[in-house]
Scaffold this motif. Structure first.
Motif, PDB file in Angstrom:
ATOM      1  N   ASP A   1       0.829  -1.203   0.000  1.00 49.30           N
ATOM      2  CA  ASP A   1       0.000   0.000   0.000  1.00 49.30           C
ATOM      3  C   ASP A   1       0.866   1.257   0.000  1.00 49.30           C
ATOM      4  O   ASP A   1       0.597   2.213  -0.746  1.00 49.30           O
ATOM      5  CB  ASP A   1      -0.913  -0.006   1.226  1.00 49.30           C
ATOM      6  N   ASP A   2       1.919   1.254   0.807  1.00 44.31           N
ATOM      7  CA  ASP A   2       2.796   2.426   0.872  1.00 44.31           C
ATOM      8  C   ASP A   2       3.563   2.629  -0.433  1.00 44.31           C
ATOM      9  O   ASP A   2       3.782   3.764  -0.869  1.00 44.31           O
ATOM     10  CB  ASP A   2       3.773   2.283   2.040  1.00 44.31           C
ATOM     11  N   VAL A   3       3.961   1.538  -1.061  1.00 47.04           N
ATOM     12  CA  VAL A   3       4.673   1.629  -2.339  1.00 47.04           C
ATOM     13  C   VAL A   3       3.746   2.186  -3.414  1.00 47.04           C
ATOM     14  O   VAL A   3       4.166   2.964  -4.281  1.00 47.04           O
ATOM     15  CB  VAL A   3       5.233   0.250  -2.743  1.00 47.04           C
ATOM     16  N   ARG A   4       2.476   1.823  -3.365  1.00 49.06           N
ATOM     17  CA  ARG A   4       1.509   2.388  -4.318  1.00 49.06           C
ATOM     18  C   ARG A   4       1.370   3.893  -4.112  1.00 49.06           C
ATOM     19  O   ARG A   4       1.258   4.655  -5.075  1.00 49.06           O
ATOM     20  CB  ARG A   4       0.152   1.701  -4.164  1.00 49.06           C
ATOM     21  N   THR A   5       1.389   4.323  -2.838  1.00 50.17           N
ATOM     22  CA  THR A   5       1.326   5.761  -2.551  1.00 50.17           C
ATOM     23  C   THR A   5       2.562   6.463  -3.102  1.00 50.17           C
ATOM     24  O   THR A   5       2.466   7.533  -3.712  1.00 50.17           O
ATOM     25  CB  THR A   5       1.225   5.998  -1.040  1.00 50.17           C
ATOM     26  N   LEU A   6       3.722   5.868  -2.890  1.00 53.38           N
ATOM     27  CA  LEU A   6       4.970   6.423  -3.422  1.00 53.38           C
ATOM     28  C   LEU A   6       4.888   6.597  -4.929  1.00 53.38           C
ATOM     29  O   LEU A   6       5.172   7.674  -5.468  1.00 53.38           O
ATOM     30  CB  LEU A   6       6.135   5.504  -3.053  1.00 53.38           C
ATOM     31  N   SER A   7       4.489   5.543  -5.615  1.00 48.18           N
ATOM     32  CA  SER A   7       4.410   5.582  -7.077  1.00 48.18           C
ATOM     33  C   SER A   7       3.386   6.605  -7.544  1.00 48.18           C
ATOM     34  O   SER A   7       3.609   7.329  -8.527  1.00 48.18           O
ATOM     35  CB  SER A   7       4.051   4.187  -7.608  1.00 48.18           C
TER      36      SER A   7
ATOM     37  N   HIS B   1       0.321   4.542   5.322  1.00 54.50           N
ATOM     38  CA  HIS B   1      -1.033   3.990   5.400  1.00 54.50           C
ATOM     39  C   HIS B   1      -1.738   4.376   6.691  1.00 54.50           C
ATOM     40  O   HIS B   1      -2.905   4.781   6.690  1.00 54.50           O
ATOM     41  CB  HIS B   1      -0.972   2.472   5.263  1.00 54.50           C
ATOM     42  N   ASP B   2      -1.048   4.263   7.820  1.00 54.32           N
ATOM     43  CA  ASP B   2      -1.674   4.535   9.122  1.00 54.32           C
ATOM     44  C   ASP B   2      -1.840   6.034   9.406  1.00 54.32           C
ATOM     45  O   ASP B   2      -2.504   6.407  10.368  1.00 54.32           O
ATOM     46  CB  ASP B   2      -0.854   3.895  10.248  1.00 54.32           C
ATOM     47  N   GLU B   3      -1.223   6.872   8.572  1.00 53.37           N
ATOM     48  CA  GLU B   3      -1.315   8.318   8.760  1.00 53.37           C
ATOM     49  C   GLU B   3      -2.302   8.981   7.811  1.00 53.37           C
ATOM     50  O   GLU B   3      -2.563  10.175   7.900  1.00 53.37           O
ATOM     51  CB  GLU B   3       0.064   8.965   8.548  1.00 53.37           C
ATOM     52  N   ARG B   4      -2.845   8.197   6.907  1.00 51.26           N
ATOM     53  CA  ARG B   4      -3.678   8.762   5.848  1.00 51.26           C
ATOM     54  C   ARG B   4      -5.003   9.258   6.390  1.00 51.26           C
ATOM     55  O   ARG B   4      -5.605   8.637   7.271  1.00 51.26           O
ATOM     56  CB  ARG B   4      -3.920   7.704   4.768  1.00 51.26           C
ATOM     57  N   ASP B   5      -5.470  10.360   5.827  1.00 51.95           N
ATOM     58  CA  ASP B   5      -6.767  10.919   6.189  1.00 51.95           C
ATOM     59  C   ASP B   5      -7.853  10.162   5.436  1.00 51.95           C
ATOM     60  O   ASP B   5      -8.058  10.356   4.236  1.00 51.95           O
ATOM     61  CB  ASP B   5      -6.813  12.408   5.825  1.00 51.95           C
ATOM     62  N   GLN B   6      -8.524   9.268   6.143  1.00 57.15           N
ATOM     63  CA  GLN B   6      -9.531   8.435   5.494  1.00 57.15           C
ATOM     64  C   GLN B   6     -10.776   9.228   5.092  1.00 57.15           C
ATOM     65  O   GLN B   6     -11.628   8.727   4.370  1.00 57.15           O
ATOM     66  CB  GLN B   6      -9.925   7.292   6.435  1.00 57.15           C
ATOM     67  N   SER B   7     -10.878  10.470   5.587  1.00 56.99           N
ATOM     68  CA  SER B   7     -12.076  11.258   5.285  1.00 56.99           C
ATOM     69  C   SER B   7     -11.924  12.140   4.055  1.00 56.99           C
ATOM     70  O   SER B   7     -12.838  12.862   3.689  1.00 56.99           O
ATOM     71  CB  SER B   7     -12.424  12.148   6.492  1.00 56.99           C
TER      72      SER B   7
END
Length: 551
Positions: A195-201, A219-225
Motif C-alpha cells: 500500500d505504501d509503495v503504491r502511494t509512493l508511485s 497507510h496509518d497516517e492517511r486521512d480516510q475522510s
C-alpha cells in the motif's frame, strides 16, 4: 406442471445450444491449428471471456480435486498460468505450440529469434488493440490506437518521455523514498508495504505527470475522510485502485444510483479527475497561445507537443490527450508499484543482495547529501540497483504483450522450420518460458539472482551483462515497445538507492521460527501468492510483515 417443465427446459436448452456452439467453434479453430503442424492443446473457455475471467480460479480449484483433474483445462485455462508453468510446456512440446480456444487460437513462442522477428514485423504482427479497448476510459490512447493515429500518438509521447522529465522523476523519487523510509523505520514492523509503495508511485506520477507534489503519507497516517470530489490526488488514487470496476462495467453503468455506494464513489472520482484534466488542458492551451512557459510535466509536454504537431500533422484531440494521460498513469503506476513490491520481498529474503547493492550505492554516492544526488552522473552507474528491477521483471513480468496475425496468414521461422500461421491467430510471446529457460539463463534460471545482470568489477564502474536479444522482453520490443521504460527504471533505481544505502530489511520472525525460516517463508509467499488481477501482483504481502534496521 407444464409451466414448471418449461422453466426447467429453457436453461437446459440454452446450455445445450452453448455447448454445441462451443464445440463448433473449437472444431473450426482446431482445424486451423492443425495446418501449422505443431503440438496442440484445447481448452473450453477463451482467456478473453470476461465472465470466465471472474470465475476461473474458483471453478478450477474445485475441478482439480476431482479424478482426472490434472488436464489441459486445469493447466491452461486460468489467468497467470504462464508464471506457474514457466518453460515446462515448451520443453514438453517445443518452441512453438497452439492453445485452441472457442474464440481464437493462441500461438505460444519460446524462440528468441522468432520473437524478435514478430516484434520487428509490426505490420505483419500488429498489437490486437481490441484487447485493450477497456483502457479507453477517458478517450483513445497509445495502447488502443492503430495506423496513422497510433503513429501520431507515439511521436507525441516520445517528446514527453525525455531526459528533463526523467530528472523530475529522479528528484521526486529520492525525496519520497526518504519520507517512506522514515515512516517504515519508525515502526516496529510494517504490514503495509504494498500500500505504501503504491502511494509512493502515485505521488511520483503526480509530480512527473501533472506537476503536483505531495508529501508521502503512510497507510496509518492517511486521512480516510478525504473527499474525491475536490481532491485531485484522492480522485486519481481512487480510480487507479478501482480500475477493475471502471474497466469491467464502464463509467456510465457505475453511476447507477441503485448500485453499492463504492460504485458511485468511483464514478465521482472519474468525474472529478476528468474535470481536473479539462481545466489543466484549457489553462495550458492559453499559455501556449500567449507564448508563456509553464511547469514541465507529462500533461503540459503532451499538450505542447500536440500543439506543435497540429501545425503539420493534426496533433491529438482533447479526448486523446485525456486518454493518453490515463494510459500513462495506469501503466506507470501499477506496473512499477507491483514490481517494487515484489523486489522488496525478494530483497528481504536475500540479505546478501542487499549488501551487494548497498556497496554500490555507497561507492557511487559516498556520504553526499541526497540533495546532491545527480541524475545524469549517478543513475548510469547504479547498475546493481537496476539489475534488481531487471531480475524481478524477468521472473514476474507485470504486462505481457501479445500480437496477432490480423486478417491474413503470416510466415514465421522458428528454429529451422518456416511455419505458416493462420489468420486471426493470437501470438503470445512466452514470457514465463523464454525468460526462465535454462538454455538462455543457465541452470539457476528459476532463482532470483540480480548478479546475473552485471559483470563483476569495481562497484559503480561495472558493465551490464545483457542476455540474447529476445530472451528478455520485459518492456516489449519493436516500434510498440513501452515509451515509459526509462521513466520506470529511474523511479525504481532512485527508490532502491535511498532505501538500501544505509538500511536493511528483514521479515518479521513468527513464533519458534528462525530468521532463515522466515526468509524461506517469504520466498514461498512470493511463489504461491502471485496472481494476475489486472496485472501480475502479490495478493497478500501483508502476511509477511517486514522490519527496517539501520546498518
Amino acid at each position: 406442471m407444464a409451466y414448471t417443465t418449461l422453466l426447467l427446459a429453457v436453461p437446459v436448452l440454452l446450455g445445450a445450444v452453448w455447448v454445441a456452439d462451443t464445440c463448433r467453434r473449437l472444431w473450426r479453430n482446431y482445424s486451423a491449428a492443425r495446418t501449422i503442424g505443431v503440438p496442440i492443446r484445447i481448452i473450453p473457455f477463451s482467456p478473453l471471456n470476461p465472465f470466465w475471467v471472474l470465475l476461473d480460479r474458483k471453478v478450477l480449484s474445485f475441478i482439480r480435486h476431482l479424478p482426472y483433474g490434472d488436464n489441459s483445462f486445469t493447466r491452461y485455462n486460468w489467468r497467470g498460468w504462464e508464471v506457474e508453468d514457466r518453460y515446462r510446456s515448451h520443453h514438453e512440446m517445443g518452441d512453438i505450440w497452439v492453445l485452441v480456444t472457442p474464440l481464437k487460437n493462441w500461438i505460444y513462442i519460446n524462440d528468441p529469434e522468432a520473437l524478435m522477428s514478430v516484434f520487428r514485423r509490426g505490420v505483419d504482427f500488429p498489437r490486437p488493440c481490441f484487447v485493450n479497448e477497456i483502457l479507453n476510459v477517458f478517450g483513445p490512447n497509445i495502447a488502443t490506437a492503430e495506423g496513422q493515429s497510433w503513429k501520431t500518438q507515439r511521436r507525441v509521447a516520445t517528446h514527453c518521455f525525455n531526459e528533463q522529465n526523467n530528472e523530475i522523476v529522479w528528484g521526486e523519487s529520492i525525496t519520497l523514498a526518504g519520507d517512506m523510509l522514515r515512516y517504515w523505520s519508525s515502526k516496529s514492523s510494517v504490514k503495509t508495504t504494498a500500500d505504501d509503495v503504491r502511494t509512493l508511485s502515485l505521488h511520483i506520477l503526480s509530480r512527473a505527470a501533472f506537476g503536483k507534489s505531495f508529501k508521502f503519507v503512510g497507510h496509518d497516517e492517511r486521512d480516510q475522510s478525504a473527499s474525491v470530489s475536490n481532491n485531485y490526488k484522492e480522485s486519481l488514487q481512487t480510480i487507479l485502485e478501482n480500475c477493475v470496476l471502471i474497466l469491467g462495467f464502464g463509467t456510465e453503468f457505475i453511476a447507477k444510483p441503485w448500485l453499492p455506494h463504492k460504485f458511485r464513489v468511483v464514478h465521482k472520482a472519474w468525474v472529478s479527475f476528468r474535470a481536473y484534466m479539462t481545466n489543466m488542458y484549457e489553462e495550458e492551451k492559453r499559455a501556449f497561445d500567449e507564448g508563456r512557459m509553464t511547469d514541465q510535466n507529462l500533461m503540459t509536454l503532451l499538450i505542447r507537443a500536440s500543439q506543435d504537431e497540429a501545425k503539420t500533422d493534426g496533433g491529438l484531440t482533447e479526448s486523446e490527450i485525456y486518454g493518453n494521460m490515463f494510459a500513462f498513469n495506469f501503466a506507470g503506476h501499477d506496473t512499477t508499484a507491483n514490481t517494487l513490491t515484489f523486489a522488496l520481498y525478494f530483497l528481504a529474503a536475500n540479505p546478501d543482495v542487499q549488501d551487494w547493492i548497498s556497496e554500490e550505492v555507497r561507492s557511487v554516492l559516498g556520504d553526499s547529501d541526497v540533495s546532491e544526488w545527480d541524475y545524469r552522473s549517478n543513475f548510469p552507474r547504479l547498475k546493481r540497483c537496476l539489475s534488481v528491477l531487471l531480475e524481478t521483471i524477468r521472473l514476474y513480468t507485470p504486462v505481457p504483450v501479445i500480437k496477432w496475425t490480423n486478417d491474413r496468414s503470416q510466415t514465421l521461422t522458428v528454429g529451422k522450420r518456416m511455419l505458416v500461421l493462420p489468420p486471426d491467430s493470437m501470438i503470445a510471446p512466452s514470457y514465463g518460458a523464454v525468460q526462465t529457460d535454462p538454455r538462455y539463463w543457465g541452470p539457476d534460471s528459476l532463482e532470483w539472482s540480480p548478479l546475473r545482470w552485471v559483470k563483476a568489477g569495481r562497484p559503480g564502474y561495472e558493465d551490464s551483462n545483457m542476455p540474447e536479444r529476445g530472451a528478455f522482453i520485459g518492456w516489449s520490443e519493436g516500434t510498440r515497445d513501452c515509451p515509459g521504460r526509462k521513466f520506470s527504471q529511474v523511479e525504481f533505481v532512485a527508490t532502491i538507492a535511498v532505501l538500501f544505502k544505509d538500511w536493511r530489511v528483514s521479515p518479521v520472525t513468527f513464533q519458534d521460527e528462525s530468521l532463515e525460516d522466515a526468509r524461506r517463508r517469504v520466498m514461498n509467499l512470493i511463489k504461491t501468492d502471485s496472481f494476475a488481477v489486472l496485472l501480475l501482483q502479490m495478493l497478500h504481502p501483508e502476511r509477511a510483515p517486514l522490519v527496517w534496521q539501520r546498518r
